[in-house]
Structure formats: structure tokens, C-alpha cells
Design a protein around this motif. Structure first.
Motif, PDB file in Angstrom:
ATOM      1  N   VAL A   1       0.833  -1.204   0.000  1.00 22.36           N
ATOM      2  CA  VAL A   1       0.000   0.000   0.000  1.00 22.36           C
ATOM      3  C   VAL A   1       0.866   1.251   0.000  1.00 22.36           C
ATOM      4  O   VAL A   1       0.615   2.204  -0.755  1.00 22.36           O
ATOM      5  CB  VAL A   1      -0.955  -0.015   1.221  1.00 22.36           C
ATOM      6  CG1 VAL A   1      -1.608   1.346   1.419  1.00 22.36           C
ATOM      7  CG2 VAL A   1      -2.026  -1.085   1.040  1.00 22.36           C
ATOM      8  N   ALA A   2       1.907   1.278   0.853  1.00 22.57           N
ATOM      9  CA  ALA A   2       2.775   2.456   0.933  1.00 22.57           C
ATOM     10  C   ALA A   2       3.617   2.612  -0.327  1.00 22.57           C
ATOM     11  O   ALA A   2       3.796   3.738  -0.832  1.00 22.57           O
ATOM     12  CB  ALA A   2       3.666   2.344   2.162  1.00 22.57           C
ATOM     13  N   ARG A   3       4.121   1.508  -0.856  1.00 20.70           N
ATOM     14  CA  ARG A   3       5.014   1.559  -2.010  1.00 20.70           C
ATOM     15  C   ARG A   3       4.296   2.004  -3.272  1.00 20.70           C
ATOM     16  O   ARG A   3       4.868   2.665  -4.147  1.00 20.70           O
ATOM     17  CB  ARG A   3       5.648   0.181  -2.210  1.00 20.70           C
ATOM     18  CG  ARG A   3       6.802   0.167  -3.220  1.00 20.70           C
ATOM     19  CD  ARG A   3       7.525  -1.165  -3.229  1.00 20.70           C
ATOM     20  NE  ARG A   3       6.676  -2.257  -3.661  1.00 20.70           N
ATOM     21  CZ  ARG A   3       6.190  -3.196  -2.863  1.00 20.70           C
ATOM     22  NH1 ARG A   3       6.484  -3.177  -1.556  1.00 20.70           N
ATOM     23  NH2 ARG A   3       5.430  -4.164  -3.331  1.00 20.70           N
ATOM     24  N   ASN A   4       3.005   1.646  -3.402  1.00 22.78           N
ATOM     25  CA  ASN A   4       2.258   1.948  -4.621  1.00 22.78           C
ATOM     26  C   ASN A   4       1.237   3.074  -4.437  1.00 22.78           C
ATOM     27  O   ASN A   4       0.384   3.277  -5.303  1.00 22.78           O
ATOM     28  CB  ASN A   4       1.538   0.686  -5.107  1.00 22.78           C
ATOM     29  CG  ASN A   4       2.489  -0.385  -5.577  1.00 22.78           C
ATOM     30  OD1 ASN A   4       2.929  -0.385  -6.723  1.00 22.78           O
ATOM     31  ND2 ASN A   4       2.827  -1.315  -4.686  1.00 22.78           N
ATOM     32  N   HIS A   5       1.350   3.784  -3.322  1.00 24.39           N
ATOM     33  CA  HIS A   5       0.484   4.944  -3.070  1.00 24.39           C
ATOM     34  C   HIS A   5      -1.001   4.583  -3.234  1.00 24.39           C
ATOM     35  O   HIS A   5      -1.765   5.272  -3.906  1.00 24.39           O
ATOM     36  CB  HIS A   5       0.851   6.104  -4.001  1.00 24.39           C
ATOM     37  CG  HIS A   5       2.293   6.499  -3.931  1.00 24.39           C
ATOM     38  ND1 HIS A   5       2.837   7.165  -2.856  1.00 24.39           N
ATOM     39  CD2 HIS A   5       3.323   6.288  -4.803  1.00 24.39           C
ATOM     40  CE1 HIS A   5       4.133   7.368  -3.066  1.00 24.39           C
ATOM     41  NE2 HIS A   5       4.451   6.842  -4.233  1.00 24.39           N
ATOM     42  N   VAL A   6      -1.393   3.483  -2.596  1.00 24.73           N
ATOM     43  CA  VAL A   6      -2.782   3.026  -2.646  1.00 24.73           C
ATOM     44  C   VAL A   6      -3.656   3.939  -1.783  1.00 24.73           C
ATOM     45  O   VAL A   6      -3.245   4.386  -0.709  1.00 24.73           O
ATOM     46  CB  VAL A   6      -2.875   1.557  -2.164  1.00 24.73           C
ATOM     47  CG1 VAL A   6      -4.326   1.140  -1.963  1.00 24.73           C
ATOM     48  CG2 VAL A   6      -2.183   0.638  -3.161  1.00 24.73           C
ATOM     49  N   HIS A   7      -4.843   4.233  -2.262  1.00 27.47           N
ATOM     50  CA  HIS A   7      -5.751   5.140  -1.551  1.00 27.47           C
ATOM     51  C   HIS A   7      -6.737   4.403  -0.647  1.00 27.47           C
ATOM     52  O   HIS A   7      -7.142   4.941   0.385  1.00 27.47           O
ATOM     53  CB  HIS A   7      -6.551   5.989  -2.550  1.00 27.47           C
ATOM     54  CG  HIS A   7      -5.699   6.843  -3.425  1.00 27.47           C
ATOM     55  ND1 HIS A   7      -5.389   6.508  -4.721  1.00 27.47           N
ATOM     56  CD2 HIS A   7      -5.077   8.032  -3.182  1.00 27.47           C
ATOM     57  CE1 HIS A   7      -4.632   7.447  -5.256  1.00 27.47           C
ATOM     58  NE2 HIS A   7      -4.419   8.390  -4.350  1.00 27.47           N
ATOM     59  N   GLU A   8      -7.168   3.214  -1.058  1.00 27.72           N
ATOM     60  CA  GLU A   8      -8.195   2.509  -0.288  1.00 27.72           C
ATOM     61  C   GLU A   8      -7.900   1.011  -0.240  1.00 27.72           C
ATOM     62  O   GLU A   8      -7.331   0.445  -1.179  1.00 27.72           O
ATOM     63  CB  GLU A   8      -9.595   2.721  -0.891  1.00 27.72           C
ATOM     64  CG  GLU A   8     -10.083   4.151  -0.810  1.00 27.72           C
ATOM     65  CD  GLU A   8     -11.563   4.280  -1.147  1.00 27.72           C
ATOM     66  OE1 GLU A   8     -12.251   3.238  -1.253  1.00 27.72           O
ATOM     67  OE2 GLU A   8     -12.025   5.428  -1.286  1.00 27.72           O
ATOM     68  N   ILE A   9      -8.334   0.393   0.860  1.00 27.29           N
ATOM     69  CA  ILE A   9      -8.280  -1.066   1.014  1.00 27.29           C
ATOM     70  C   ILE A   9      -9.709  -1.546   1.227  1.00 27.29           C
ATOM     71  O   ILE A   9     -10.412  -1.057   2.121  1.00 27.29           O
ATOM     72  CB  ILE A   9      -7.406  -1.476   2.217  1.00 27.29           C
ATOM     73  CG1 ILE A   9      -5.967  -0.982   2.031  1.00 27.29           C
ATOM     74  CG2 ILE A   9      -7.429  -2.986   2.408  1.00 27.29           C
ATOM     75  CD1 ILE A   9      -5.090  -1.197   3.255  1.00 27.29           C
TER      76      ILE A   9
END
Length: 466
Positions: A202-210
Motif C-alpha cells: 500500500v505504501a510503495r504503490n500509493h494506494v488510496h483505499e483497502i
């Protein structure tokens, strides 16, 4: 551009609030022209005071009414309803203010009405334009939110499908954590191999939502996720896997101060159920009054065809399994089924000549309008089955008994689609139950009217009714 709107969202909210206030101010001025045929400045001073007070209230309170939250995943009608209710609340407070300053007597109610209507239209128009603009931007791959789905069962795949097909919502599923290590994934979607590696991805790919779509039975993973994601600074949504549960509804309510989910509450409940009940009784009374001559003619024909009573009462289950006597015109010769139930078949010797006509045209069901007046039945609903059939099918067909969460009906969704008469196979009964449950889950007054009209014009006869 990908994250521009996310980065500047506070400034965009301020801009939206200013645009809303300007729109409401212009709406108040236009309302003055509509109401007084003159500029608002020529009307009583209270109107100008109320105009500025209402605009200031809107600037302050609209944010508290969630008017500037994310529009993703929300329908435009739902947004418009929220706009109408929020503006109504602001106007009620403004009206109370005019009462407190003792100017309510000189306030024009016509101006208030025009201001409300024009104000709603202004707010809706602004949102419609922005909604269309954002939808176009997202369809072109901009302003999307990157998503990781945890759990890729039926609900996870369904969420992925909806996000992909409804691209205007702006959700881009980048990766999933599947339930099975070798589970096939859609093209272009990465695999997260472990829950421990989820936060790093999530941090590495700049994910916005899970999106967590694990089944309720997977409590170990849910507890582990709760710990692993305790420091995650992204939006986390839990979408319970209700598709795998045999339920009528998944309405979230507050019960004893706690969130709860109604699993088998029909759509027609509370006030809507009361309105449906009133309609049923009025409609039944009108039908019985108009058809009284027909009742007399049918009664004479039955007595002439074979000895016995005109009416025949069968035990059935009503709302929530409460037993009642279902009335019909007698269509068979008096006989003994020896405790069992034998459905009528083609050329059944027990059926009288007039009884065959009554059953073919469904006129034998007309006395059930008396059951409607007594409160045992509804005009529209699942047809009541024999008690022995309930015992036979409740263990063979899932959700079979949920048909009894509403009142049984004289006609129903299954009947107008041809599923009436003899149910000599499990498949036929399964199809009828499927239509009954669809009706319960999607009930509306419009649906009832459609069924009644369809029954009146083409639902009385059937090749399956013997």
C-alpha cells in the motif's frame, strides 16, 4: 493530475461552498422577482435579513450535513435528496430566526417557497455539472483512486467487476490478496502474497483505499488484519460477504445503541407495510362490492353442479407462519384426501365442470378478498401453499419458508410470470419460490400495481391450472 483533486480537496470544498452560497443568494433575488414582481430590496426588510442569514447558515452548516463529502459510489438521486433535505433544514432554522426577531408576520410565505425551489434547483444544477465533469475525467483514467482488495471470493470479484465496469466512479483495482494462493486473477491485477506484506504494498504503490471482502467465517484473518492495518493512513472499507448468505435484506440499523444488520426484514415494513395494508382493505372492499352479483351466480352454479357448500376453506400459513383458513369457491366434488394433499391434475375426475372453468380462470380464488378484509392475506404477495407442501419443501429449497415473512397474496410476481397451478416437480416449486423472494426483496407500490394490472388483463388463465 492523478492525485491533483485529492491534494487540493480542501480548497475545492471552499470553492464549492462559495459557489453554493452565491447560487442561493441569486435564488433569493430571483424568488423576489417571482413573488413581488420587483427586486427583493423593495420588499419588507425581513426578506433581505433572512437572505443573508440563510446564506451564512448554508456556508456553515452544509459541511456538517455531508454536502461536500466524496461522491464516488453514490447515485445522483441520492445526492439530490440530500441536497433537498439539507437546504430544507437550513430554511427551517432561518424561519425560526425570523420568529425570534418578531418579523415572521411580515415574511412572505410565497417568497420562502420560491427561494426553496429555486435554491434546490441551483444546488442540484451545480452538482450535476460537476458530477458530469468528474465522471468524464475519471472515464479517461484521471483522478482515480488506487484500490487493493483483500479477499477475492464472490463479493470481492463482484466489487472488482463493478469498479471496472462503472469507471466513472474512479476506482482502479491495482492488486488483490486472494483467498487461495493459486486463484486466477484478472489481467493487469497484481497479487499480494501475504497479509504481512499488504501494508508495505500500500505504501510503495500509493494506494488510496483497502477493501476487505473476507467472508464472516474467516475471523482469524479479520482479527489479524485489524492488527496489521492499525497504522494504515488510507481509507479502509469492510464489505461483508452477504452474497454467500441466504438472506432477504442487509439493511444496517441502530439497535439498542449498537449497529445491527437486519437479515430477513422485508422491504415492505413499518409505515410502508401499514400503507400496503390500508390499500389492501380498501381495494378488497371495492372488489367485493362490485363482484357481489358474480358471487351469487357462481354460488348458484356450484350448488347445481354437485352437493356441498359453496365455499371451501383450506388451512394455510400467513404472515410469519400464523395459520388461517384460506377461502375458495368449491371446485371439486366432496372427497377425502385421508390427511394428505393431492394437487389437481389434468382431467382430474374430482373437479366439477363449473369447477374446471373456475380453476382455469382463477375465479375460484375470488373469496380470498374476504381473507384480505380479515387481515389474513394481501392482494399481492406469494401464493399460500398447502401445509403439507411447506413441510415437504422447507428442507429441499433454501429460503423456502422466508416466503412467509410477508402476507400471502391472491396474485403475485410468480403467478403473472406463468408459475401457477400444479407444482409436480421440485424445479417448478424452486422457480416459483425464486420469483416470490424477488418480489419480497424488491417490493414497491408500483410493482404491486403492475402485478394487479397484469393479472386483470392476462393473469387469470393458465394452461397449468387444472
Amino acid at each position: 493530475m492523478q492525485d491533483a483533486i485529492h491534494r487540493y480537496s480542501p480548497r475545492l470544498e471552499i470553492m464549492m461552498r462559495v459557489v453554493d452560497v452565491l447560487g442561493l443568494w441569486c435564488a433569493g433575488q430571483l424568488a423576489g422577482l417571482l413573488s413581488f414582481n420587483a427586486p427583493l430590496s423593495q420588499a419588507a426588510p425581513v426578506h433581505g435579513i433572512l437572505l443573508y442569514f440563510g446564506c451564512a447558515l448554508a456556508f456553515i452548516l452544509f459541511a456538517n450535513f455531508k454536502m461536500y463529502g466524496s461522491w464516488r459510489g453514490r447515485s445522483m438521486p441520492a445526492m439530490f435528496l440530500q441536497v433537498a433535505l439539507s437546504w430544507a433544514a437550513v430554511m427551517m432554522i432561518a424561519l425560526l430566526f425570523s420568529f425570534l426577531i418578531h418579523h415572521v408576520g411580515s415574511l412572505s410565505r410565497l417568497w420562502m417557497f420560491h427561494w426553496y425551489v429555486v435554491g434546490v434547483l441551483s444546488l442540484m444544477l451545480t452538482r450535476a455539472v460537476l458530477y458530469t465533469l468528474l465522471r468524464h475525467i475519471r472515464e479517461n483514467g484521471l483522478n482515480n483512486k488506487r484500490v487493493v482488495i483483500v479477499g477475492y471470493g464472490s463479493i470481492g470479484r463482484e466489487m472488482h467487476r463493478r469498479a471496472s465496469q462503472q469507471s466513472w466512479y474512479g476506482y482502479d483495482v491495482k492488486a488483490v490478496f486472494p483467498l487461495e494462493p493459486d486463484q486466477p486473477l484478472a489481467a493487469g491485477v497484481e497479487r499480494v502474497d501475504s497479509l504481512e506484506g499488504l501494508l508495505d504494498y500500500v505504501a510503495r504503490n500509493h494506494v488510496h483505499e483497502i477493501w476487505i471482502t473476507l467472508p464472516l467465517s474467516d475471523s482469524n484473518r479479520l482479527q489479524k488484519l485489524q492488527y496489521l492495518l492499525r497504522n494504515a493512513l488510507v481509507d479502509i472499507r469492510w464489505v461483508p460477504d452477504t452474497l454467500s448468505m441466504q438472506i432477504l435484506s442487509n439493511k444496517v440499523i441502530t439497535f439498542l445503541g449498537m449497529p445491527a444488520v437486519d437479515l430477513n426484514q422485508p422491504v415492505a415494513a413499518d409505515m410502508s407495510a401499514m400503507a400496503k395494508d390500508v390499500f389492501d382493505k380498501v381495494f378488497a372492499a371495492i372488489v367485493l362490492f362490485l363482484l357481489l352479483p358474480l358471487f351469487i351466480v357462481i354460488g348458484i352454479g356450484i350448488r347445481m353442479s354437485s352437493p356441498g357448500p359453496v365455499f371451501f376453506q383450506q388451512p394455510r400459513l400467513g404472515l410469519n407462519g400464523r395459520p388461517f383458513g384460506c377461502l375458495k369457491f368449491r371446485s371439486m366434488k366432496l372427497h377425502d384426501d385421508h390427511g394428505g394433499v393431492t394437487q389437481a391434475t389434468q382431467d382430474d375426475p374430482r373437479v366439477t365442470p363449473i369447477g374446471r372453468f373456475l380453476r382455469r380462470t382463477s375465479l375460484d380464488e375470488l373469496p380470498q378478498f374476504i381473507n384480505v378484509l380479515l387481515g389474513d392475506m394481501s392482494v399481492v404477495g406469494p401464493r399460500p401453499h398447502a401445509l403439507q407442501h411447506n413441510e415437504l419443501y422447507k428442507d429441499k429449497l433454501e429460503m423456502y419458508m422466508l416466503r412467509h415473512r410477508v402476507k400471502p397474496g391472491i396474485t403475485g410476481w410468480a403467478q403473472i410470470h406463468g408459475y401457477r397451478g400444479e407444482t409436480d416437480t421440485v424445479d417448478k416449486m424452486a422457480k416459483r419460490v425464486q420469483f416470490d423472494l424477488h418480489y419480497i426483496q424488491h417490493w414497491s407500490f408500483a410493482m404491486d400495481m403492475k402485478i394487479i394490472v397484469w393479472t386483470a388483463f392476462k393473469g387469470w388463465t393458465s394452461n397449468n391450472a387444472y
